[in-house]
Design a protein around this motif. Structure first.
Motif, PDB file in Angstrom:
ATOM      1  N   ILE A  91       0.942  -1.251  -0.054  1.00 19.81           N
ATOM      2  CA  ILE A  91       0.045   0.374   0.005  1.00 19.81           C
ATOM      3  C   ILE A  91       0.707   1.154  -0.096  1.00 19.81           C
ATOM      4  O   ILE A  91       0.567   2.357  -0.530  1.00 19.81           O
ATOM      5  CB  ILE A  91      -0.997  -0.015   1.241  1.00 19.81           C
ATOM      6  CG1 ILE A  91      -2.097   0.883   1.209  1.00 19.81           C
ATOM      7  CG2 ILE A  91      -0.324   0.275   2.659  1.00 19.81           C
ATOM      8  CD1 ILE A  91      -3.075   0.634   0.077  1.00 19.81           C
ATOM      9  N   MET A  95       0.243   4.133  -2.385  1.00 16.89           N
ATOM     10  CA  MET A  95      -0.299   5.303  -2.257  1.00 16.89           C
ATOM     11  C   MET A  95       0.789   6.474  -2.472  1.00 16.89           C
ATOM     12  O   MET A  95       0.513   7.816  -2.244  1.00 16.89           O
ATOM     13  CB  MET A  95      -0.775   5.587  -0.902  1.00 16.89           C
ATOM     14  CG  MET A  95      -1.861   4.394  -0.639  1.00 16.89           C
ATOM     15  SD  MET A  95      -3.251   4.501  -1.976  1.00 16.89           S
ATOM     16  CE  MET A  95      -3.972   6.187  -1.357  1.00 16.89           C
ATOM     17  N   TRP A 246      -5.784   6.690   6.778  1.00 19.53           N
ATOM     18  CA  TRP A 246      -4.509   6.343   6.754  1.00 19.53           C
ATOM     19  C   TRP A 246      -3.517   7.370   6.933  1.00 19.53           C
ATOM     20  O   TRP A 246      -2.336   7.145   7.630  1.00 19.53           O
ATOM     21  CB  TRP A 246      -4.158   5.275   5.665  1.00 19.53           C
ATOM     22  CG  TRP A 246      -5.105   4.196   5.617  1.00 19.53           C
ATOM     23  CD1 TRP A 246      -6.201   3.810   6.623  1.00 19.53           C
ATOM     24  CD2 TRP A 246      -5.424   3.291   4.323  1.00 19.53           C
ATOM     25  NE1 TRP A 246      -6.724   2.724   6.131  1.00 19.53           N
ATOM     26  CE2 TRP A 246      -6.365   2.330   4.751  1.00 19.53           C
ATOM     27  CE3 TRP A 246      -4.936   3.351   3.308  1.00 19.53           C
ATOM     28  CZ2 TRP A 246      -6.667   1.562   4.029  1.00 19.53           C
ATOM     29  CZ3 TRP A 246      -5.197   2.549   2.365  1.00 19.53           C
ATOM     30  CH2 TRP A 246      -6.448   1.430   2.750  1.00 19.53           C
ATOM     31  N   ARG A 247      -3.310   8.165   6.056  1.00 13.84           N
ATOM     32  CA  ARG A 247      -2.327   9.372   6.022  1.00 13.84           C
ATOM     33  C   ARG A 247      -2.270  10.211   7.311  1.00 13.84           C
ATOM     34  O   ARG A 247      -1.284  10.510   7.676  1.00 13.84           O
ATOM     35  CB  ARG A 247      -2.709  10.265   4.670  1.00 13.84           C
ATOM     36  CG  ARG A 247      -1.563  11.056   4.345  1.00 13.84           C
ATOM     37  CD  ARG A 247      -1.805  11.791   3.044  1.00 13.84           C
ATOM     38  NE  ARG A 247      -1.712  10.789   1.929  1.00 13.84           N
ATOM     39  CZ  ARG A 247      -1.553  11.010   0.971  1.00 13.84           C
ATOM     40  NH1 ARG A 247      -2.250  11.883   0.445  1.00 13.84           N
ATOM     41  NH2 ARG A 247      -1.397   9.930  -0.074  1.00 13.84           N
ATOM     42  N   TRP A 248      -3.465  10.192   7.981  1.00 11.75           N
ATOM     43  CA  TRP A 248      -3.284  10.947   9.096  1.00 11.75           C
ATOM     44  C   TRP A 248      -3.478  10.259  10.222  1.00 11.75           C
ATOM     45  O   TRP A 248      -3.630  10.578  11.481  1.00 11.75           O
ATOM     46  CB  TRP A 248      -4.553  11.844   8.972  1.00 11.75           C
ATOM     47  CG  TRP A 248      -4.393  12.968   7.913  1.00 11.75           C
ATOM     48  CD1 TRP A 248      -5.223  12.712   6.647  1.00 11.75           C
ATOM     49  CD2 TRP A 248      -3.626  13.643   7.619  1.00 11.75           C
ATOM     50  NE1 TRP A 248      -4.762  13.604   5.780  1.00 11.75           N
ATOM     51  CE2 TRP A 248      -3.677  14.176   6.220  1.00 11.75           C
ATOM     52  CE3 TRP A 248      -2.528  14.396   8.371  1.00 11.75           C
ATOM     53  CZ2 TRP A 248      -3.149  15.239   5.644  1.00 11.75           C
ATOM     54  CZ3 TRP A 248      -1.815  15.567   7.597  1.00 11.75           C
ATOM     55  CH2 TRP A 248      -1.933  16.038   6.471  1.00 11.75           C
ATOM     56  N   GLY A 249      -3.369   8.911  10.314  1.00  8.40           N
ATOM     57  CA  GLY A 249      -3.595   8.059  11.214  1.00  8.40           C
ATOM     58  C   GLY A 249      -2.264   8.162  12.370  1.00  8.40           C
ATOM     59  O   GLY A 249      -1.269   8.867  12.093  1.00  8.40           O
TER      60      GLY A 249
ATOM     61  N   LYS B   9       5.238  14.477  13.887  1.00  3.57           N
ATOM     62  CA  LYS B   9       4.177  13.478  13.800  1.00  3.57           C
ATOM     63  C   LYS B   9       3.778  12.990  14.902  1.00  3.57           C
ATOM     64  O   LYS B   9       4.814  12.176  15.583  1.00  3.57           O
ATOM     65  CB  LYS B   9       4.797  12.530  12.589  1.00  3.57           C
ATOM     66  CG  LYS B   9       3.820  11.409  12.320  1.00  3.57           C
ATOM     67  CD  LYS B   9       2.491  11.865  11.377  1.00  3.57           C
ATOM     68  CE  LYS B   9       1.416  10.772  11.304  1.00  3.57           C
ATOM     69  NZ  LYS B   9       0.203  11.388  10.379  1.00  3.57           N
ATOM     70  N   TYR B  11       1.421   9.689  16.723  1.00  4.48           N
ATOM     71  CA  TYR B  11       0.321   8.609  16.429  1.00  4.48           C
ATOM     72  C   TYR B  11      -0.181   8.591  17.994  1.00  4.48           C
ATOM     73  O   TYR B  11       0.198   8.135  18.818  1.00  4.48           O
ATOM     74  CB  TYR B  11       1.336   7.369  16.509  1.00  4.48           C
ATOM     75  CG  TYR B  11       2.106   7.232  15.158  1.00  4.48           C
ATOM     76  CD1 TYR B  11       1.256   7.204  13.770  1.00  4.48           C
ATOM     77  CD2 TYR B  11       3.019   7.310  14.988  1.00  4.48           C
ATOM     78  CE1 TYR B  11       1.828   7.033  12.449  1.00  4.48           C
ATOM     79  CE2 TYR B  11       4.023   7.125  13.745  1.00  4.48           C
ATOM     80  CZ  TYR B  11       3.136   6.779  12.681  1.00  4.48           C
ATOM     81  OH  TYR B  11       3.860   6.828  11.224  1.00  4.48           O
ATOM     82  N   PHE B  50       3.001   9.536   2.070  1.00  2.87           N
ATOM     83  CA  PHE B  50       2.171   8.337   2.365  1.00  2.87           C
ATOM     84  C   PHE B  50       1.651   8.640   3.672  1.00  2.87           C
ATOM     85  O   PHE B  50       0.361   8.423   4.230  1.00  2.87           O
ATOM     86  CB  PHE B  50       3.203   7.201   2.599  1.00  2.87           C
ATOM     87  CG  PHE B  50       2.422   5.879   2.995  1.00  2.87           C
ATOM     88  CD1 PHE B  50       1.426   5.368   2.418  1.00  2.87           C
ATOM     89  CD2 PHE B  50       2.356   5.252   4.422  1.00  2.87           C
ATOM     90  CE1 PHE B  50       0.717   4.425   2.847  1.00  2.87           C
ATOM     91  CE2 PHE B  50       1.762   4.225   4.803  1.00  2.87           C
ATOM     92  CZ  PHE B  50       0.857   3.745   4.005  1.00  2.87           C
ATOM     93  N   LEU B  51       2.256   9.422   4.516  1.00  3.00           N
ATOM     94  CA  LEU B  51       1.796  10.010   5.780  1.00  3.00           C
ATOM     95  C   LEU B  51       1.811  11.522   5.692  1.00  3.00           C
ATOM     96  O   LEU B  51       2.569  12.179   5.148  1.00  3.00           O
ATOM     97  CB  LEU B  51       2.625   9.635   6.930  1.00  3.00           C
ATOM     98  CG  LEU B  51       2.724   8.284   7.350  1.00  3.00           C
ATOM     99  CD1 LEU B  51       3.535   7.892   8.609  1.00  3.00           C
ATOM    100  CD2 LEU B  51       1.269   7.680   7.853  1.00  3.00           C
ATOM    101  N   GLY B  52       0.752  12.134   6.332  1.00  3.74           N
ATOM    102  CA  GLY B  52       0.654  13.705   6.535  1.00  3.74           C
ATOM    103  C   GLY B  52       1.199  14.090   7.730  1.00  3.74           C
ATOM    104  O   GLY B  52       1.166  13.363   8.722  1.00  3.74           O
ATOM    105  N   ARG B  73       4.500  14.115  -5.113  1.00  4.47           N
ATOM    106  CA  ARG B  73       4.668  12.595  -5.262  1.00  4.47           C
ATOM    107  C   ARG B  73       5.224  12.172  -6.657  1.00  4.47           C
ATOM    108  O   ARG B  73       6.071  11.292  -6.625  1.00  4.47           O
ATOM    109  CB  ARG B  73       3.393  11.835  -5.170  1.00  4.47           C
ATOM    110  CG  ARG B  73       2.822  11.799  -3.630  1.00  4.47           C
ATOM    111  CD  ARG B  73       1.633  10.758  -3.479  1.00  4.47           C
ATOM    112  NE  ARG B  73       0.435  11.708  -3.486  1.00  4.47           N
ATOM    113  CZ  ARG B  73      -0.764  11.073  -3.571  1.00  4.47           C
ATOM    114  NH1 ARG B  73      -0.730   9.932  -3.724  1.00  4.47           N
ATOM    115  NH2 ARG B  73      -1.974  12.058  -3.515  1.00  4.47           N
ATOM    116  N   TYR B  86       4.168  -6.837  -5.355  1.00  3.90           N
ATOM    117  CA  TYR B  86       3.197  -7.910  -5.623  1.00  3.90           C
ATOM    118  C   TYR B  86       3.699  -9.105  -5.964  1.00  3.90           C
ATOM    119  O   TYR B  86       4.526  -9.278  -6.713  1.00  3.90           O
ATOM    120  CB  TYR B  86       2.303  -7.277  -6.432  1.00  3.90           C
ATOM    121  CG  TYR B  86       1.298  -6.016  -6.222  1.00  3.90           C
ATOM    122  CD1 TYR B  86       0.618  -6.014  -5.277  1.00  3.90           C
ATOM    123  CD2 TYR B  86       1.749  -4.900  -6.893  1.00  3.90           C
ATOM    124  CE1 TYR B  86      -0.134  -4.998  -4.698  1.00  3.90           C
ATOM    125  CE2 TYR B  86       0.966  -3.751  -6.621  1.00  3.90           C
ATOM    126  CZ  TYR B  86       0.182  -3.639  -5.416  1.00  3.90           C
ATOM    127  OH  TYR B  86      -0.566  -2.545  -5.255  1.00  3.90           O
TER     128      TYR B  86
END
Lengths: 249, 336
Positions: A91, A95, A246-249, B9, B11, B50-52, B73, B86
């Motif tokens: 993923i 993404m 997901w991006r902000w998790g 960041k 979590y 991929f993450l913000g 990107r 894959y």
């Protein structure tokens, strides 16, 4: 919709290259073939057949076999879609390519839908056989297939949403099966609740059984269309939001 | 090419990246260095889109990763940790799919794929299924994917993790080659890796930037702790002579070799600074010669990146040990 075609093609490829897909297709066709055989046998030998009953209406409506098959078919088809990519980490590659979230969700959904249609496609042969030996109302057949498509599309959409909401394939499968089961049981409520009560109306509205009876006898009710339209669009929307989350998790 | 400002960041309650600011110029090969869980992967994932970020901003070649994520990107080729692929696809199929996804025009797609396969050295496995490939080849396919669309920036998360010594050497050579055409950002918890590939190092610990600079600068931040002599003659006389020198806390025999050769390590006293350690070493040589011992070799000991790291992140004693060991092992194989 950047990335739609590339992902769509890959998803279809991934589906048909796995043994699971072929097992599902074989099981599906064996069950449907037997179902069809028994129905035709019944109608050929039975003495007192209700006048509005045809093999067609019995094949698609008024039978638990359709739901049983969908129940076994849909959760394993959709469980993999997002959960597997998240488990294996692919993923991340997906993404971080320049793709739109909606394109990812829709491409995966479209591929699942095409796979579903491909499973049903051989059953058209049954109709061809029926049509050769007797009169067949092709409009009713089209309506019945529209029903099959709509129910399947809604179920797949729910399954896809479940796959986007959990990282585990197994959980995605269980969740999908549970939601489908609850939906079915609610629908059955149509036959056990008293007519005129709100509960009865609600149950009748969501009764997949009742919907398929209508579709199988050639009735395309706009209420059904709205119901399935909602059941397709809403989970897809939630799935898109989940992908974004997901991006902000 | 890359500018990160006050990057944070979270979590939930856990702070993975804590107010990180840095920039990477065009053509640089920058290594992110830190123990596992330091926030390297999270930082790279934010760079790759991929993450913000929870707070702060990142600019990739003029595009903000949040508001202009799509274009950002397109400027980055990213290889995630352990290069997930894959399994059911053949290498060339996979790369064609990725090329389409990365919007390489249809007409030039085959050329781009060929080019990337050549550079990453996966031509010979082009028609093999990914799940039949060795770990080393998978990593290379991941690299091929990262450079596929010829992005100005390549981001590699632990490009040598899980590879054997030969593969590590090859992967490092590949990364060095990439540095000629791309701006490269890579992460690793092995110190000798950045020494081998990167021109600049960012040390990260607990999500914070603890130090940055050229590999040499980072090494220079460490005060030398000792100096090694290879001497010919009586080893006891040699250690005695060195021990008598001012600023030497301890002298001991490290190894004895053939033909009266002995390696003696002289450890500096705590107060010796990096700039005065040369003078102390000089006095040691003078003392040795005066004592009639032949000096064959003088080499500063310590001051490696491993030790810099240990000193800068001293609050995690146990982890440092493993890192230092892993690092020195990697270094040995690289030289070997």
């Amino acid at each position: 919709m950047t990335g739609f075609w590339a992902i769509f093609k890959r998803e279809l490829f991934a589906f048909f290259v796995t043994p699971l897909a072929w097992v599902l297709i074989v099981v599906f066709l064996v069950v449907q073939g037997m179902h069809f055989f028994l129905l035709v046998d019944h109608f050929a030998t039975a003495v007192d057949v209700a006048s509005d009953e045809t093999p067609l209406s019995a094949f698609f409506g008024n039978t638990v076999l359709l739901y049983l098959v969908l129940f076994v078919l849909v959760p394993p088809t959709t469980m993999r879609v997002f959960a597997e990519e998240r488990r294996s980490g692919t993923i991340e590659s997906l993404m971080t390519a320049p793709v739109a979230n909606a394109a990812v969700v829709l491409a995966k959904y479209a591929a699942a839908l095409v796979a579903y249609v491909a499973m049903w496609l051989p059953t058209v042969l049954y109709l061809v056989i029926l049509g050769r030996t007797g009169d067949l109302d092709w409009h009713t057949a089209a309506s019945a297939y529209a029903g099959v498509l709509l129910v399947g599309a809604a179920y797949l959409s729910l399954g896809l949403c479940a796959s986007a909401l959990t990282r585990s394939q197994f959980l995605a499968m269980v969740w999908t099966a549970l939601v489908l089961l609850v939906l079915f049981i609610l629908g059955v409520g149509e036959f056990v609740t008293r007519e005129g009560t709100t509960m009865h109306d609600v149950c009748a509205h969501v009764s997949v059984w009742g919907h398929m009876n209508d579709f199988a006898s050639g009735i395309v009710d706009s209420r059904h269309l709205v119901f399935y339209g909602t059941l397709i669009v809403l989970p897809l929307f939630v799935a898109t939001r989940a992908v974004d989350a997901w991006r902000w998790g | 090419m890359i500018t990160a400002v006050h990057l944070t960041k979270r979590y939930g309650a856990r702070l993975a990246v804590d107010d990180l600011s840095f920039s990477v110029g065009k053509g640089e090969v920058v290594g992110f260095l830190g123990p596992n869980g330091a926030g390297k992967s999270t930082t790279l994932r934010i760079l790759a889109g991929f993450l913000g970020p929870t707070e702060g901003s990142v600019d990739i070649a003029g595009h903000d990763v949040v508001s202009d994520s799509f274009e950002a990107r397109r400027c980055i080729g990213y290889m995630p940790e352990s290069a997930p692929l894959y399994p059911e696809m053949r290498v060339v199929e996979y790369l064609r799919f990725r090329a389409e996804l990365k919007r390489v025009p249809r007409a030039s797609r085959a050329g781009y794929v060929d080019d990337a396969m050549h550079k990453a050295g996966v031509v010979e496995v082009a028609h093999k299924r990914v799940d039949h490939l060795s770990k080393g080849y998978r990593q290379r396919v991941g690299l091929a994917d990262a450079i596929l669309a010829r992005p100005p920036i390549v981001v590699l998360d632990e490009p040598t993790a899980g590879l054997d010594p030969n593969q590590i050497r090859e992967a490092r050579a590949l990364v060095r080659d990439l540095g000629r055409e791309h701006t490269v950002v890579l992460s690793t918890h092995i110190l000798s890796e950045v020494e081998a590939c990167a021109t600049r190092v960012l040390l990260i610990h607990h999500g914070k930037l603890v130090a940055q600079g050229r590999t040499e600068d980072i090494r220079g931040m460490q005060t030398a702790t000792a100096v090694d002599f290879v001497v010919r003659g009586d080893a006891q006389v040699a250690t005695g002579a060195v021990r008598a020198v001012e600023d030497i806390a301890e002298a001991r025999i490290v190894a004895s070799g053939e033909r009266e050769l002995t390696r003696v390590r002289a450890t500096f006293a705590k107060n010796v600074r990096a700039e005065s350690s040369g003078g102390t070493a000089e006095r040691c040589v003078a003392a040795l010669v005066a004592a009639g011992v032949g000096v064959r070799e003088v080499r500063p000991a310590g001051g490696s990146l491993e030790e810099v790291f240990a000193a800068l992140t001293a609050d995690e004693g146990e982890k440092e040990g493993t890192i230092a060991r892993a690092g020195s092992r990697g270094g040995d194989t690289d030289r070997g």
